[in-house]
Design an enzyme around this catalytic site. Structure first.
Site, PDB file in Angstrom:
ATOM      1  CE  LYS A 128      -6.143  41.705 -51.979  1.00  0.00           C
ATOM      2  NZ  LYS A 128      -5.075  42.825 -51.988  1.00  0.00           N
TER       3      LYS A 128
ATOM      4  NE  ARG B 276      -3.464  38.994 -54.826  1.00  0.00           N
ATOM      5  CZ  ARG B 276      -2.435  39.204 -53.809  1.00  0.00           C
ATOM      6  NH1 ARG B 276      -1.446  37.785 -53.671  1.00  0.00           N
ATOM      7  NH2 ARG B 276      -2.802  40.254 -53.215  1.00  0.00           N
TER       8      ARG B 276
ATOM      9  CG  HIS C  62      -3.308  51.031 -61.163  1.00  0.00           C
ATOM     10  ND1 HIS C  62      -2.598  49.516 -61.059  1.00  0.00           N
ATOM     11  CD2 HIS C  62      -3.668  50.276 -60.018  1.00  0.00           C
ATOM     12  CE1 HIS C  62      -2.844  48.467 -59.943  1.00  0.00           C
ATOM     13  NE2 HIS C  62      -2.918  49.981 -59.532  1.00  0.00           N
TER      14      HIS C  62
ATOM     15  CE  LYS D 236      -0.920  42.025 -56.755  1.00  0.00           C
ATOM     16  NZ  LYS D 236      -1.749  42.283 -57.926  1.00  0.00           N
TER      17      LYS D 236
ATOM     18  CG  HIS E 223      -7.307  47.507 -60.201  1.00  0.00           C
ATOM     19  ND1 HIS E 223      -8.463  47.298 -59.606  1.00  0.00           N
ATOM     20  CD2 HIS E 223      -6.771  47.696 -58.891  1.00  0.00           C
ATOM     21  CE1 HIS E 223      -8.804  46.957 -58.071  1.00  0.00           C
ATOM     22  NE2 HIS E 223      -7.501  48.097 -57.528  1.00  0.00           N
TER      23      HIS E 223
ATOM     24  CG  HIS F 294      -6.567  52.038 -55.436  1.00  0.00           C
ATOM     25  ND1 HIS F 294      -5.652  51.652 -56.926  1.00  0.00           N
ATOM     26  CD2 HIS F 294      -7.212  51.705 -55.007  1.00  0.00           C
ATOM     27  CE1 HIS F 294      -5.749  50.544 -57.245  1.00  0.00           C
ATOM     28  NE2 HIS F 294      -6.918  50.075 -56.152  1.00  0.00           N
TER      29      HIS F 294
ATOM     30  NE  ARG G  56      18.456  39.340 -49.556  1.00  0.00           N
ATOM     31  CZ  ARG G  56      20.846  39.527 -48.924  1.00  0.00           C
ATOM     32  NH1 ARG G  56      20.513  38.661 -47.456  1.00  0.00           N
ATOM     33  NH2 ARG G  56      21.883  39.722 -49.676  1.00  0.00           N
TER      34      ARG G  56
ATOM     35  CD  GLU H  54      -1.550  39.804 -60.006  1.00  0.00           C
ATOM     36  OE1 GLU H  54      -3.260  40.458 -60.353  1.00  0.00           O
ATOM     37  OE2 GLU H  54      -0.652  40.554 -60.144  1.00  0.00           O
TER      38      GLU H  54
ATOM     39  CG  ASN I 154      -4.972  43.851 -61.463  1.00  0.00           C
ATOM     40  OD1 ASN I 154      -4.756  44.996 -62.381  1.00  0.00           O
ATOM     41  ND2 ASN I 154      -4.693  44.072 -60.340  1.00  0.00           N
TER      42      ASN I 154
ATOM     43  CD  GLU J  29      -9.744  47.761 -54.607  1.00  0.00           C
ATOM     44  OE1 GLU J  29     -10.472  46.798 -55.050  1.00  0.00           O
ATOM     45  OE2 GLU J  29      -7.969  48.679 -54.862  1.00  0.00           O
TER      46      GLU J  29
HETATM   47  N1  LIG Z   1      -2.043  45.510 -51.265  1.00  0.00           N
HETATM   48  C1  LIG Z   1      -2.915  45.794 -52.017  1.00  0.00           C
HETATM   49  O1  LIG Z   1      -3.891  44.225 -52.721  1.00  0.00           O
HETATM   50  C2  LIG Z   1      -3.697  46.673 -52.343  1.00  0.00           C
HETATM   51  C3  LIG Z   1      -5.369  46.792 -52.755  1.00  0.00           C
HETATM   52  C4  LIG Z   1      -6.604  47.938 -52.658  1.00  0.00           C
HETATM   53  C5  LIG Z   1      -5.219  49.094 -52.937  1.00  0.00           C
HETATM   54  N2  LIG Z   1      -3.693  48.618 -52.901  1.00  0.00           N
HETATM   55  C6  LIG Z   1      -3.711  50.721 -52.464  1.00  0.00           C
HETATM   56  O2  LIG Z   1      -4.421  51.483 -51.351  1.00  0.00           O
HETATM   57  C7  LIG Z   1      -4.249  52.487 -51.920  1.00  0.00           C
HETATM   58  C8  LIG Z   1      -5.551  53.709 -51.250  1.00  0.00           C
HETATM   59  O3  LIG Z   1      -5.837  53.519 -49.938  1.00  0.00           O
HETATM   60  P1  LIG Z   1      -7.292  53.948 -49.084  1.00  0.00           P
HETATM   61  O4  LIG Z   1      -7.588  54.491 -50.375  1.00  0.00           O
HETATM   62  O5  LIG Z   1      -6.726  53.355 -47.899  1.00  0.00           O
HETATM   63  O6  LIG Z   1      -6.471  55.315 -48.430  1.00  0.00           O
HETATM   64  P2  LIG Z   1      -5.290  56.053 -48.743  1.00  0.00           P
HETATM   65  O7  LIG Z   1      -4.122  55.210 -48.094  1.00  0.00           O
HETATM   66  O8  LIG Z   1      -4.063  56.969 -49.223  1.00  0.00           O
HETATM   67  O9  LIG Z   1      -5.770  56.471 -47.417  1.00  0.00           O
HETATM   68  C9  LIG Z   1      -6.705  58.159 -47.435  1.00  0.00           C
HETATM   69  C10 LIG Z   1      -6.353  59.056 -46.711  1.00  0.00           C
HETATM   70  O10 LIG Z   1      -7.051  58.748 -45.177  1.00  0.00           O
HETATM   71  C11 LIG Z   1      -6.443  59.305 -44.405  1.00  0.00           C
HETATM   72  N3  LIG Z   1      -5.622  58.095 -43.603  1.00  0.00           N
HETATM   73  C12 LIG Z   1      -6.319  56.421 -42.986  1.00  0.00           C
HETATM   74  N4  LIG Z   1      -6.874  56.038 -41.756  1.00  0.00           N
HETATM   75  C13 LIG Z   1      -7.820  57.299 -41.575  1.00  0.00           C
HETATM   76  C14 LIG Z   1      -9.056  57.246 -40.646  1.00  0.00           C
HETATM   77  N5  LIG Z   1      -9.863  56.378 -39.844  1.00  0.00           N
HETATM   78  N6  LIG Z   1      -9.556  58.702 -40.435  1.00  0.00           N
HETATM   79  C15 LIG Z   1      -9.159  59.513 -40.903  1.00  0.00           C
HETATM   80  N7  LIG Z   1      -8.212  59.875 -42.120  1.00  0.00           N
HETATM   81  C16 LIG Z   1      -7.508  58.527 -42.047  1.00  0.00           C
HETATM   82  C17 LIG Z   1      -4.261  59.078 -44.777  1.00  0.00           C
HETATM   83  O11 LIG Z   1      -3.838  58.900 -44.361  1.00  0.00           O
HETATM   84  C18 LIG Z   1      -5.003  59.380 -46.350  1.00  0.00           C
HETATM   85  O12 LIG Z   1      -4.166  60.412 -46.043  1.00  0.00           O
HETATM   86  C19 LIG Z   1      -3.730  52.684 -52.988  1.00  0.00           C
HETATM   87  O13 LIG Z   1      -2.354  53.149 -53.020  1.00  0.00           O
HETATM   88  C20 LIG Z   1      -4.057  51.348 -53.518  1.00  0.00           C
HETATM   89  O14 LIG Z   1      -2.496  51.139 -54.700  1.00  0.00           O
HETATM   90  C21 LIG Z   1      -3.402  47.976 -52.410  1.00  0.00           C
HETATM   91  O1  LIG Z   2      -4.917  41.388 -53.818  1.00  0.00           O
HETATM   92  C1  LIG Z   2      -4.659  41.976 -55.666  1.00  0.00           C
HETATM   93  O2  LIG Z   2      -4.156  41.323 -56.526  1.00  0.00           O
HETATM   94  C2  LIG Z   2      -5.121  43.166 -56.387  1.00  0.00           C
HETATM   95  O3  LIG Z   2      -5.529  42.801 -57.728  1.00  0.00           O
HETATM   96  C3  LIG Z   2      -6.117  43.959 -55.513  1.00  0.00           C
HETATM   97  C4  LIG Z   2      -6.341  45.515 -56.141  1.00  0.00           C
HETATM   98  O4  LIG Z   2      -7.544  46.011 -55.712  1.00  0.00           O
HETATM   99  C5  LIG Z   2      -5.053  46.351 -55.819  1.00  0.00           C
HETATM  100  O5  LIG Z   2      -4.991  47.840 -55.526  1.00  0.00           O
HETATM  101  C6  LIG Z   2      -3.317  46.054 -56.312  1.00  0.00           C
HETATM  102  O6  LIG Z   2      -2.570  46.557 -55.582  1.00  0.00           O
HETATM  103  C7  LIG Z   2      -3.254  46.445 -57.545  1.00  0.00           C
HETATM  104  O7  LIG Z   2      -2.003  45.317 -57.681  1.00  0.00           O
HETATM  105  P1  LIG Z   2      -0.879  45.733 -58.743  1.00  0.00           P
HETATM  106  O8  LIG Z   2      -0.017  43.980 -59.277  1.00  0.00           O
HETATM  107  O9  LIG Z   2      -1.970  45.869 -59.714  1.00  0.00           O
HETATM  108  O10 LIG Z   2      -0.292  46.490 -58.917  1.00  0.00           O
HETATM  109 ZN   LIG Z   3      -7.073  48.352 -55.922  1.00  0.00          ZN
END
Ligand SMILES: NC(=O)c1ccc[n+]([C@@H]2O[C@H](COP(=O)([O-])OP(=O)(O)OC[C@H]3O[C@@H](n4cnc5c(N)ncnc54)[C@H](O)[C@@H]3O)[C@@H](O)[C@H]2O)c1
Ligand SMILES: O=C(O)C(=O)C[C@@H](O)[C@H](O)[C@H](O)COP(=O)(O)O
Ligand SMILES: [Zn+2]
Length: 361
Positions: free
Chosen positions: A228, A242, A253, A144, A249, A265, A122, A238, A246, A186
Protein backbone atom coordinates in the site's frame (compact mmCIF):
# COMPACT_ATOMS: atom_id res chain seq x y z
CA UNK A 1 9.52 -10.23 16.66
CA UNK A 2 10.69 -9.28 20.18
CA UNK A 3 8.77 -6.74 22.25
CA UNK A 4 11.25 -3.98 21.42
CA UNK A 5 11.46 -4.43 17.65
CA UNK A 6 9.72 -1.77 15.62
CA UNK A 7 9.50 -1.80 11.84
CA UNK A 8 9.27 1.62 10.20
CA UNK A 9 7.72 1.75 6.75
CA UNK A 10 8.04 5.08 4.96
CA UNK A 11 5.18 6.53 2.95
CA UNK A 12 6.29 9.17 0.45
CA UNK A 13 4.59 12.03 -1.32
CA UNK A 14 4.32 15.71 -0.50
CA UNK A 15 3.55 14.94 3.18
CA UNK A 16 5.71 11.91 3.98
CA UNK A 17 5.18 9.91 7.17
CA UNK A 18 5.95 6.52 8.65
CA UNK A 19 3.90 3.46 9.51
CA UNK A 20 5.29 1.83 12.66
CA UNK A 21 4.61 -1.85 13.29
CA UNK A 22 5.48 -3.45 16.63
CA UNK A 23 4.32 -3.61 20.21
CA UNK A 24 3.94 -1.02 22.97
CA UNK A 25 4.10 1.80 20.48
CA UNK A 26 2.05 4.38 22.33
CA UNK A 27 5.25 6.00 23.59
CA UNK A 28 5.64 7.21 19.99
CA UNK A 29 2.36 9.11 20.05
CA UNK A 30 3.69 12.27 21.74
CA UNK A 31 6.29 12.85 19.02
CA UNK A 32 3.64 12.43 16.31
CA UNK A 33 1.26 14.84 17.99
CA UNK A 34 4.10 17.33 18.10
CA UNK A 35 4.82 20.25 20.40
CA UNK A 36 2.46 22.78 18.79
CA UNK A 37 -0.72 21.07 19.96
CA UNK A 38 -2.56 22.21 23.06
CA UNK A 39 -5.61 19.97 22.57
CA UNK A 40 -5.95 16.38 21.39
CA UNK A 41 -9.20 14.60 20.48
CA UNK A 42 -9.14 10.80 20.69
CA UNK A 43 -11.86 9.39 18.42
CA UNK A 44 -12.62 5.75 19.27
CA UNK A 45 -15.45 3.23 18.78
CA UNK A 46 -17.71 1.95 21.55
CA UNK A 47 -15.87 -1.38 21.55
CA UNK A 48 -12.65 0.39 22.54
CA UNK A 49 -14.11 2.65 25.24
CA UNK A 50 -11.47 1.61 27.78
CA UNK A 51 -8.60 2.05 25.34
CA UNK A 52 -9.92 5.46 24.28
CA UNK A 53 -10.25 6.63 27.87
CA UNK A 54 -6.81 5.26 28.83
CA UNK A 55 -5.28 7.13 25.93
CA UNK A 56 -7.11 10.33 26.81
CA UNK A 57 -5.98 10.08 30.44
CA UNK A 58 -2.38 9.44 29.39
CA UNK A 59 -2.38 12.46 27.08
CA UNK A 60 -3.88 14.59 29.87
CA UNK A 61 -1.01 13.51 32.15
CA UNK A 62 1.37 14.64 29.40
CA UNK A 63 -0.18 18.12 29.64
CA UNK A 64 -2.61 18.16 26.70
CA UNK A 65 -6.24 19.20 27.02
CA UNK A 66 -7.41 15.78 25.91
CA UNK A 67 -10.96 14.81 25.06
CA UNK A 68 -12.32 11.41 24.05
CA UNK A 69 -15.04 11.25 21.40
CA UNK A 70 -16.85 7.92 21.28
CA UNK A 71 -18.42 6.93 17.96
CA UNK A 72 -20.55 3.86 17.12
CA UNK A 73 -18.86 0.59 16.20
CA UNK A 74 -18.14 -0.32 12.62
CA UNK A 75 -19.92 1.20 9.62
CA UNK A 76 -22.48 3.06 11.75
CA UNK A 77 -19.71 5.55 12.48
CA UNK A 78 -19.29 6.50 8.82
CA UNK A 79 -22.22 8.91 8.58
CA UNK A 80 -22.64 12.65 8.21
CA UNK A 81 -24.41 12.67 11.60
CA UNK A 82 -21.44 11.11 13.39
CA UNK A 83 -19.03 13.48 11.63
CA UNK A 84 -21.23 16.41 12.75
CA UNK A 85 -21.22 15.05 16.32
CA UNK A 86 -17.41 15.04 16.23
CA UNK A 87 -17.25 18.56 14.77
CA UNK A 88 -19.49 19.73 17.62
CA UNK A 89 -17.16 18.18 20.20
CA UNK A 90 -14.15 19.85 18.56
CA UNK A 91 -15.95 23.20 18.44
CA UNK A 92 -16.97 22.98 22.08
CA UNK A 93 -13.42 22.21 23.14
CA UNK A 94 -12.03 25.19 21.20
CA UNK A 95 -10.02 22.99 18.80
CA UNK A 96 -7.63 25.13 16.71
CA UNK A 97 -5.45 24.51 13.65
CA UNK A 98 -2.48 23.42 15.75
CA UNK A 99 -4.51 20.80 17.64
CA UNK A 100 -4.50 17.11 16.73
CA UNK A 101 -7.03 14.31 16.15
CA UNK A 102 -6.06 10.73 17.05
CA UNK A 103 -8.19 8.00 15.44
CA UNK A 104 -8.05 4.71 17.38
CA UNK A 105 -9.95 1.71 16.04
CA UNK A 106 -10.81 -0.28 12.96
CA UNK A 107 -11.01 1.09 9.44
CA UNK A 108 -14.45 2.58 9.94
CA UNK A 109 -13.18 4.63 12.88
CA UNK A 110 -9.95 5.74 11.21
CA UNK A 111 -11.94 6.68 8.07
CA UNK A 112 -14.31 8.95 9.99
CA UNK A 113 -11.61 10.31 12.33
CA UNK A 114 -9.44 11.18 9.32
CA UNK A 115 -12.43 12.79 7.61
CA UNK A 116 -13.19 14.89 10.69
CA UNK A 117 -9.53 15.96 10.75
CA UNK A 118 -9.60 16.72 7.01
CA UNK A 119 -12.67 18.93 7.30
CA UNK A 120 -12.24 20.67 10.66
CA UNK A 121 -10.90 24.18 9.95
CA UNK A 122 -10.19 22.79 6.42
CA UNK A 123 -7.66 20.35 7.76
CA UNK A 124 -5.84 19.62 11.01
CA UNK A 125 -3.11 17.12 11.82
CA UNK A 126 -4.15 13.57 12.65
CA UNK A 127 -2.54 10.34 13.80
CA UNK A 128 -3.95 6.89 13.06
CA UNK A 129 -3.80 4.09 15.64
CA UNK A 130 -5.36 1.15 13.76
CA UNK A 131 -6.54 -1.77 15.90
CA UNK A 132 -7.75 -4.27 13.27
CA UNK A 133 -5.77 -6.16 10.63
CA UNK A 134 -7.70 -4.35 7.94
CA UNK A 135 -7.04 -0.90 9.36
CA UNK A 136 -3.33 -1.66 9.84
CA UNK A 137 -2.70 -2.99 6.35
CA UNK A 138 -4.99 -0.69 4.44
CA UNK A 139 -7.46 1.84 5.92
CA UNK A 140 -5.07 3.81 8.12
CA UNK A 141 -2.41 4.11 5.42
CA UNK A 142 -2.69 6.32 2.37
CA UNK A 143 -4.85 9.24 3.42
CA UNK A 144 -8.22 8.19 1.97
CA UNK A 145 -10.72 9.39 4.56
CA UNK A 146 -14.49 9.46 4.29
CA UNK A 147 -18.05 8.55 5.12
CA UNK A 148 -20.95 6.83 3.35
CA UNK A 149 -24.17 8.44 2.09
CA UNK A 150 -27.56 6.86 1.42
CA UNK A 151 -26.45 6.47 -2.21
CA UNK A 152 -23.32 4.51 -1.52
CA UNK A 153 -20.03 3.71 0.10
CA UNK A 154 -17.35 6.34 0.78
CA UNK A 155 -19.08 8.85 -1.49
CA UNK A 156 -17.96 11.84 0.61
CA UNK A 157 -14.38 12.21 1.70
CA UNK A 158 -11.00 13.79 1.31
CA UNK A 159 -7.40 12.79 0.71
CA UNK A 160 -5.75 13.78 3.99
CA UNK A 161 -2.68 11.73 4.98
CA UNK A 162 -2.01 11.14 8.67
CA UNK A 163 1.13 12.45 10.39
CA UNK A 164 1.93 8.86 11.32
CA UNK A 165 0.41 5.41 11.81
CA UNK A 166 0.99 3.25 14.90
CA UNK A 167 0.21 -0.45 14.38
CA UNK A 168 0.44 -2.07 17.79
CA UNK A 169 0.11 -5.78 17.11
CA UNK A 170 -1.06 -6.41 20.69
CA UNK A 171 -4.36 -4.72 19.77
CA UNK A 172 -5.22 -7.67 17.55
CA UNK A 173 -5.50 -10.06 20.50
CA UNK A 174 -8.97 -8.78 21.41
CA UNK A 175 -10.31 -8.86 17.85
CA UNK A 176 -12.98 -11.49 17.13
CA UNK A 177 -12.04 -14.11 14.53
CA UNK A 178 -14.69 -12.86 12.08
CA UNK A 179 -13.16 -9.38 12.07
CA UNK A 180 -9.62 -10.77 11.98
CA UNK A 181 -10.40 -12.90 8.92
CA UNK A 182 -12.23 -10.05 7.21
CA UNK A 183 -8.97 -8.09 7.32
CA UNK A 184 -7.19 -10.95 5.56
CA UNK A 185 -9.16 -10.10 2.42
CA UNK A 186 -7.11 -6.91 2.00
CA UNK A 187 -3.93 -8.85 2.82
CA UNK A 188 -4.79 -11.37 0.08
CA UNK A 189 -5.63 -8.46 -2.25
CA UNK A 190 -2.09 -7.13 -1.73
CA UNK A 191 -0.83 -10.63 -2.57
CA UNK A 192 -2.69 -10.85 -5.87
CA UNK A 193 -1.99 -7.32 -7.09
CA UNK A 194 1.66 -7.01 -6.06
CA UNK A 195 3.29 -9.44 -3.63
CA UNK A 196 2.62 -13.17 -4.22
CA UNK A 197 4.85 -14.14 -1.27
CA UNK A 198 1.84 -13.12 0.84
CA UNK A 199 -0.19 -15.85 -0.87
CA UNK A 200 2.58 -18.42 -0.35
CA UNK A 201 2.70 -17.62 3.38
CA UNK A 202 -1.07 -17.99 3.79
CA UNK A 203 -1.27 -21.14 1.69
CA UNK A 204 1.51 -22.74 3.75
CA UNK A 205 -0.76 -22.67 6.83
CA UNK A 206 -4.17 -21.01 6.36
CA UNK A 207 -5.30 -21.84 9.91
CA UNK A 208 -2.28 -20.06 11.38
CA UNK A 209 -3.03 -17.05 9.17
CA UNK A 210 -6.42 -16.73 10.88
CA UNK A 211 -4.98 -15.79 14.27
CA UNK A 212 -2.66 -13.08 15.59
CA UNK A 213 -0.58 -15.85 17.20
CA UNK A 214 0.36 -17.27 13.78
CA UNK A 215 4.09 -17.36 12.96
CA UNK A 216 3.76 -14.99 9.99
CA UNK A 217 1.40 -12.35 11.42
CA UNK A 218 3.93 -9.53 11.50
CA UNK A 219 5.35 -10.43 8.09
CA UNK A 220 1.91 -10.59 6.46
CA UNK A 221 0.98 -7.22 7.92
CA UNK A 222 4.27 -5.58 7.02
CA UNK A 223 4.29 -6.92 3.46
CA UNK A 224 0.75 -5.67 2.90
CA UNK A 225 1.59 -2.24 4.31
CA UNK A 226 4.63 -2.04 2.00
CA UNK A 227 2.41 -2.74 -1.02
CA UNK A 228 0.00 0.00 0.00
CA UNK A 229 2.79 2.43 0.93
CA UNK A 230 4.56 1.95 -2.39
CA UNK A 231 1.38 2.59 -4.38
CA UNK A 232 0.09 5.63 -2.47
CA UNK A 233 3.54 7.19 -2.28
CA UNK A 234 3.43 7.74 -6.03
CA UNK A 235 -0.27 8.50 -6.50
CA UNK A 236 -1.98 9.94 -3.42
CA UNK A 237 -5.04 11.23 -5.27
CA UNK A 238 -5.70 8.17 -7.42
CA UNK A 239 -4.83 9.79 -10.72
CA UNK A 240 -3.83 6.36 -12.04
CA UNK A 241 -1.90 3.53 -10.42
CA UNK A 242 -3.65 3.82 -7.04
CA UNK A 243 -6.75 2.35 -8.67
CA UNK A 244 -5.14 -1.10 -8.36
CA UNK A 245 -5.87 -0.97 -4.61
CA UNK A 246 -9.54 -1.09 -5.59
CA UNK A 247 -9.21 -4.71 -6.79
CA UNK A 248 -12.42 -6.50 -5.79
CA UNK A 249 -14.04 -3.30 -4.55
CA UNK A 250 -16.40 -2.45 -7.45
CA UNK A 251 -18.66 -5.38 -6.65
CA UNK A 252 -17.56 -5.45 -2.98
CA UNK A 253 -18.88 -1.96 -2.25
CA UNK A 254 -22.10 -2.76 -4.14
CA UNK A 255 -22.63 -5.81 -1.89
CA UNK A 256 -21.91 -3.78 1.25
CA UNK A 257 -24.55 -1.23 0.31
CA UNK A 258 -27.01 -3.97 -0.63
CA UNK A 259 -26.48 -5.53 2.80
CA UNK A 260 -26.95 -2.14 4.52
CA UNK A 261 -23.37 -2.47 5.75
CA UNK A 262 -24.10 -5.54 7.89
CA UNK A 263 -21.42 -7.47 5.98
CA UNK A 264 -17.87 -6.57 6.88
CA UNK A 265 -15.93 -4.74 4.17
CA UNK A 266 -13.37 -7.53 3.86
CA UNK A 267 -16.03 -10.20 3.37
CA UNK A 268 -17.65 -8.20 0.57
CA UNK A 269 -14.25 -7.53 -1.03
CA UNK A 270 -13.56 -11.28 -0.93
CA UNK A 271 -16.60 -11.97 -3.13
CA UNK A 272 -15.62 -8.94 -5.21
CA UNK A 273 -12.13 -10.34 -5.83
CA UNK A 274 -13.55 -13.71 -6.83
CA UNK A 275 -15.83 -11.86 -9.27
CA UNK A 276 -12.93 -9.76 -10.62
CA UNK A 277 -10.87 -12.93 -11.13
CA UNK A 278 -13.70 -14.54 -13.11
CA UNK A 279 -14.22 -11.32 -15.05
CA UNK A 280 -10.54 -11.24 -15.94
CA UNK A 281 -10.63 -14.89 -16.95
CA UNK A 282 -13.78 -14.58 -19.07
CA UNK A 283 -12.42 -11.42 -20.71
CA UNK A 284 -9.41 -13.49 -21.83
CA UNK A 285 -6.96 -11.67 -19.54
CA UNK A 286 -6.34 -14.04 -16.62
CA UNK A 287 -5.23 -17.66 -16.72
CA UNK A 288 -7.46 -20.31 -15.15
CA UNK A 289 -4.93 -21.36 -12.53
CA UNK A 290 -4.63 -17.86 -11.05
CA UNK A 291 -8.40 -17.40 -11.09
CA UNK A 292 -8.77 -20.73 -9.29
CA UNK A 293 -6.07 -19.69 -6.80
CA UNK A 294 -8.41 -16.91 -5.66
CA UNK A 295 -11.02 -19.51 -4.78
CA UNK A 296 -8.65 -21.74 -2.85
CA UNK A 297 -6.81 -19.07 -0.86
CA UNK A 298 -9.91 -17.05 0.07
CA UNK A 299 -11.81 -20.20 1.03
CA UNK A 300 -8.87 -21.59 3.02
CA UNK A 301 -9.06 -18.74 5.55
CA UNK A 302 -12.86 -18.80 5.68
CA UNK A 303 -13.76 -15.82 3.49
CA UNK A 304 -16.97 -15.93 1.42
CA UNK A 305 -16.88 -16.59 -2.33
CA UNK A 306 -20.48 -16.08 -3.38
CA UNK A 307 -23.51 -13.83 -3.10
CA UNK A 308 -27.22 -14.03 -3.90
CA UNK A 309 -27.81 -14.59 -7.62
CA UNK A 310 -31.11 -12.69 -7.69
CA UNK A 311 -29.44 -9.44 -6.58
CA UNK A 312 -27.51 -8.76 -9.81
CA UNK A 313 -29.74 -5.90 -11.10
CA UNK A 314 -29.40 -4.04 -7.79
CA UNK A 315 -25.65 -4.63 -7.65
CA UNK A 316 -25.25 -3.36 -11.21
CA UNK A 317 -27.15 -0.22 -10.23
CA UNK A 318 -24.99 0.24 -7.11
CA UNK A 319 -21.78 -0.17 -9.12
CA UNK A 320 -22.63 2.86 -11.28
CA UNK A 321 -21.62 5.23 -8.45
CA UNK A 322 -18.25 3.54 -8.03
CA UNK A 323 -15.54 6.19 -8.04
CA UNK A 324 -13.74 4.52 -10.94
CA UNK A 325 -16.77 5.02 -13.21
CA UNK A 326 -16.47 7.69 -15.87
CA UNK A 327 -19.85 8.85 -17.16
CA UNK A 328 -21.77 5.69 -18.03
CA UNK A 329 -18.57 3.64 -18.33
CA UNK A 330 -18.03 0.97 -15.67
CA UNK A 331 -14.36 0.29 -14.96
CA UNK A 332 -12.92 -2.72 -13.08
CA UNK A 333 -9.49 -3.66 -11.86
CA UNK A 334 -8.63 -7.10 -13.21
CA UNK A 335 -5.41 -9.08 -13.46
CA UNK A 336 -3.46 -9.80 -16.64
CA UNK A 337 -1.64 -12.37 -14.52
CA UNK A 338 -0.38 -12.75 -10.97
CA UNK A 339 0.72 -9.31 -9.69
CA UNK A 340 -0.21 -7.71 -13.02
CA UNK A 341 -3.21 -5.50 -12.25
CA UNK A 342 -4.83 -3.48 -15.02
CA UNK A 343 -8.05 -1.66 -15.82
CA UNK A 344 -10.89 -3.28 -17.77
CA UNK A 345 -13.17 -0.57 -19.17
CA UNK A 346 -16.80 -1.05 -20.17
CA UNK A 347 -16.84 -4.85 -20.30
CA UNK A 348 -19.55 -6.48 -22.41
CA UNK A 349 -22.69 -6.84 -20.22
CA UNK A 350 -22.92 -10.54 -21.11
CA UNK A 351 -19.37 -11.10 -19.81
CA UNK A 352 -20.22 -9.21 -16.63
CA UNK A 353 -23.30 -11.35 -16.11
CA UNK A 354 -21.37 -14.54 -16.82
CA UNK A 355 -18.72 -13.54 -14.27
CA UNK A 356 -21.46 -12.90 -11.73
CA UNK A 357 -22.90 -16.32 -12.54
CA UNK A 358 -19.60 -17.80 -11.30
CA UNK A 359 -20.03 -16.21 -7.85
CA UNK A 360 -23.82 -16.54 -7.57
CA UNK A 361 -25.20 -18.63 -4.74
N1 LIG B 1 -9.37 4.52 3.85
C1 LIG B 1 -8.99 3.42 3.24
O1 LIG B 1 -8.04 3.42 2.43
C2 LIG B 1 -9.68 2.13 3.54
C3 LIG B 1 -9.09 0.93 3.15
C4 LIG B 1 -9.74 -0.26 3.45
C5 LIG B 1 -10.92 -0.24 4.18
N2 LIG B 1 -11.45 0.94 4.57
C6 LIG B 1 -12.67 0.98 5.38
O2 LIG B 1 -12.43 0.29 6.60
C7 LIG B 1 -13.67 -0.18 7.13
C8 LIG B 1 -13.53 -1.61 7.61
O3 LIG B 1 -12.59 -1.63 8.64
P1 LIG B 1 -12.47 -2.86 9.67
O4 LIG B 1 -12.52 -4.13 8.94
O5 LIG B 1 -11.32 -2.55 10.53
O6 LIG B 1 -13.84 -2.82 10.45
P2 LIG B 1 -14.43 -1.87 11.57
O7 LIG B 1 -13.73 -0.61 11.74
O8 LIG B 1 -15.88 -1.83 11.28
O9 LIG B 1 -14.15 -2.74 12.90
C9 LIG B 1 -14.82 -3.96 13.08
C10 LIG B 1 -15.33 -4.07 14.54
O10 LIG B 1 -14.25 -4.34 15.41
C11 LIG B 1 -14.24 -3.41 16.50
N3 LIG B 1 -12.84 -3.30 16.89
C12 LIG B 1 -11.87 -2.55 16.33
N4 LIG B 1 -10.68 -2.85 16.88
C13 LIG B 1 -10.90 -3.81 17.80
C14 LIG B 1 -10.05 -4.53 18.68
N5 LIG B 1 -8.73 -4.36 18.69
N6 LIG B 1 -10.62 -5.43 19.52
C15 LIG B 1 -11.97 -5.66 19.48
N7 LIG B 1 -12.82 -5.01 18.66
C16 LIG B 1 -12.29 -4.10 17.82
C17 LIG B 1 -14.88 -2.18 15.91
O11 LIG B 1 -15.37 -1.31 16.88
C18 LIG B 1 -15.98 -2.80 15.05
O12 LIG B 1 -17.10 -3.13 15.84
C19 LIG B 1 -14.69 -0.02 6.03
O13 LIG B 1 -15.50 1.09 6.29
C20 LIG B 1 -13.84 0.23 4.79
O14 LIG B 1 -14.51 0.98 3.82
C21 LIG B 1 -10.85 2.12 4.27
O1 LIG C 1 -6.54 3.10 -0.74
C1 LIG C 1 -7.16 2.88 -1.78
O2 LIG C 1 -7.04 3.59 -2.78
C2 LIG C 1 -8.10 1.74 -1.86
O3 LIG C 1 -8.83 1.61 -2.84
C3 LIG C 1 -8.09 0.80 -0.70
C4 LIG C 1 -9.40 0.09 -0.47
O4 LIG C 1 -9.10 -1.12 0.20
C5 LIG C 1 -10.35 0.85 0.43
O5 LIG C 1 -11.46 0.05 0.75
C6 LIG C 1 -10.79 2.22 -0.02
O6 LIG C 1 -11.50 2.87 1.02
C7 LIG C 1 -11.71 2.19 -1.21
O7 LIG C 1 -11.79 3.47 -1.70
P1 LIG C 1 -12.92 4.01 -2.65
O8 LIG C 1 -12.28 5.19 -3.27
O9 LIG C 1 -13.26 2.93 -3.63
O10 LIG C 1 -14.07 4.35 -1.80
ZN1 LIG D 1 -10.89 -2.01 0.96
Amino acid sequence: MTEQQVTRIPVGGSDPYEVLVGRQLLGELGALIGDKAKRVAVIHPEALAETGEALRADLAVQGYEAIAIQVPNAEEAKTAEVAAYCWKALGQSGFTRTDVVVGVGGGATTDVAGFVAATWLRGVRWVAVPTTVLAMVDAAVGGKTGINTAEGKNLVGAFHPPAGVLCDLAALDSLGVHDYVSGLAEVIKAGFIADPVILDLIEADPQAARTPAGPHTAELIERSIRVKAEVVSGDLKEAGRREILNYGHTLGHAIEKNERYKWRHGAAVSVGMMFAAELGRLAGRLDEATAERHRTVLESVGLPLSYRGDQWPKLLENMKVDKKSRGDLLRFIVLDGLAKPTVLEGPDPTVLLAAYGEVSA
